[in-house]
Design a protein around this motif. Structure first.
Motif, short mmCIF file in Angstrom:
data_model
loop_
_atom_site.label_atom_id
_atom_site.label_comp_id
_atom_site.label_asym_id
_atom_site.label_seq_id
_atom_site.Cartn_x
_atom_site.Cartn_y
_atom_site.Cartn_z
N GLU A 60 0.83 -1.21 0.00
CA GLU A 60 0.00 0.00 0.00
C GLU A 60 0.87 1.26 0.00
N VAL A 61 1.91 1.26 0.83
CA VAL A 61 2.82 2.40 0.87
C VAL A 61 3.56 2.54 -0.45
N ALA A 62 4.02 1.41 -1.02
CA ALA A 62 4.73 1.44 -2.29
C ALA A 62 3.85 1.98 -3.39
N ALA A 63 2.58 1.58 -3.41
CA ALA A 63 1.66 2.07 -4.43
C ALA A 63 1.44 3.57 -4.29
N ARG A 64 1.38 4.05 -3.05
CA ARG A 64 1.17 5.48 -2.82
C ARG A 64 2.38 6.27 -3.30
N ARG A 65 3.58 5.71 -3.10
CA ARG A 65 4.79 6.39 -3.52
C ARG A 65 4.89 6.47 -5.04
N ASP A 66 4.41 5.42 -5.74
CA ASP A 66 4.54 5.34 -7.19
C ASP A 66 3.37 5.98 -7.93
N ALA A 67 2.32 6.38 -7.23
CA ALA A 67 1.12 6.91 -7.88
C ALA A 67 1.42 8.20 -8.63
N LYS A 68 0.86 8.32 -9.84
CA LYS A 68 1.06 9.50 -10.67
C LYS A 68 -0.30 10.09 -11.05
N LYS A 69 -0.28 11.34 -11.42
CA LYS A 69 -1.49 11.99 -11.91
C LYS A 69 -1.13 12.94 -13.05
N LEU A 70 -2.07 13.12 -13.97
CA LEU A 70 -1.86 14.00 -15.11
C LEU A 70 -2.45 15.36 -14.79
N VAL A 71 -1.64 16.40 -14.87
CA VAL A 71 -2.11 17.76 -14.59
C VAL A 71 -1.83 18.66 -15.78
N ARG A 72 -2.66 19.65 -15.95
CA ARG A 72 -2.48 20.61 -17.03
C ARG A 72 -2.13 21.97 -16.44
N SER A 73 -1.07 22.56 -16.94
CA SER A 73 -0.67 23.90 -16.52
C SER A 73 -0.59 24.77 -17.78
#
Length: 248
Positions: A4-17
């Motif tokens: 669970e901790v490993a998944a949280r560390r590797d989680a990504k999200k796509l953002v627009r700037s």
């Protein structure tokens, strides 16, 4: 580390700037220590002319912002689209004539040297003032946030990259002490000296002062030190990028 901790560390999200699409860590604390923050753009009202060639902006001469430095230029001075991995952009982005070559040089780190660091190499490792080194495989974690050292059995150590305070190369062919302020480079990067090891000084949570770690190039299964030498050269480059990130 739990899954669970490993998944949280590797989680990504796509953002627009305003600069473009970026694939960034979902949790800011888990970002790469080599990354750079997006710079604020110089406001349009503060740049009536190109900040490079001094051309006046008008209906035909439009202004463009460099995604790396945030300054304002005409299309001629800011027309190159170059990958900017340190800011996590998905696609190549517009950069000025001064920033584009820097980003191209950094691309070599991500395309070649980062792969070396992730794959790891064998070293004789000495912690602090210990007189007896141990054989360990040292590699960069997939998150780029830790140096992982694995020895025999359950011997596992981690060094947080962001806590590294100083790096000194140990070389043959030049006087010892090739630090980050020196212009000489190990042979794996094209210089005349051959890297034989590296000393790292880093802070440890809850401890005063700096902890020292010394890596001496070891032989792989085929009896060669080539992988370790190449890894040291790549880590030398990584340390420079880390230094630049702190000075941003």
């Amino acid at each position: 580390m739990s899954s669970e901790v490993a998944a949280r560390r590797d989680a990504k999200k796509l953002v627009r700037s305003p600069s473009g699409l970026r694939m960034v860590p979902e949790h800011r604390a888990y970002g790469s220590p080599f990354g750079l923050e997006e710079p604020p753009w110089v406001p349009d009202k503060e740049c009536p002319r190109c900040m490079q060639c001094d051309t006046k902006f008008d209906f035909l001469t439009r202004k463009h912002h460099c995604r790396r430095c945030g300054k304002c230029f005409c299309d001629k001075c800011c027309g190159q689209k170059v990958a900017l991995r340190r800011m996590c952009f998905v696609d190549p982005v517009r950069q000025c004539a001064g920033c584009a070559p820097v980003s191209r040089r950094e691309a070599d780190f991500y395309d070649r040297q980062l792969k070396l660091l992730l794959s790891g190499a064998t070293f004789l490792v000495t912690f602090g003032n210990s007189e007896k080194p141990g054989t360990m495989v040292c590699r960069l974690s997939s998150s780029q946030r830790f140096l992982l050292l694995d020895g025999d059995g359950d011997d596992h150590r981690e060094v947080e990259v962001a806590r590294i305070a100083a790096v000194q190369m140990l070389t043959e062919g030049l006087p010892p002490g090739d630090s980050l302020s020196h212009t000489s480079r190990p042979a794996a990067e094209g210089g005349n000296a051959r890297a034989t090891g590296m000393t790292l000084q880093y802070t440890t949570p809850g401890a005063e002062g700096l902890t020292q770690l010394t890596l001496t190039a070891g032989e792989d299964a085929e009896g060669s030190r080539r992988q370790a030498t190449a890894w040291l050269a790549a880590m030398h480059k990584a340390a420079k990028l880390l230094h630049e990130s702190r000075d941003q």
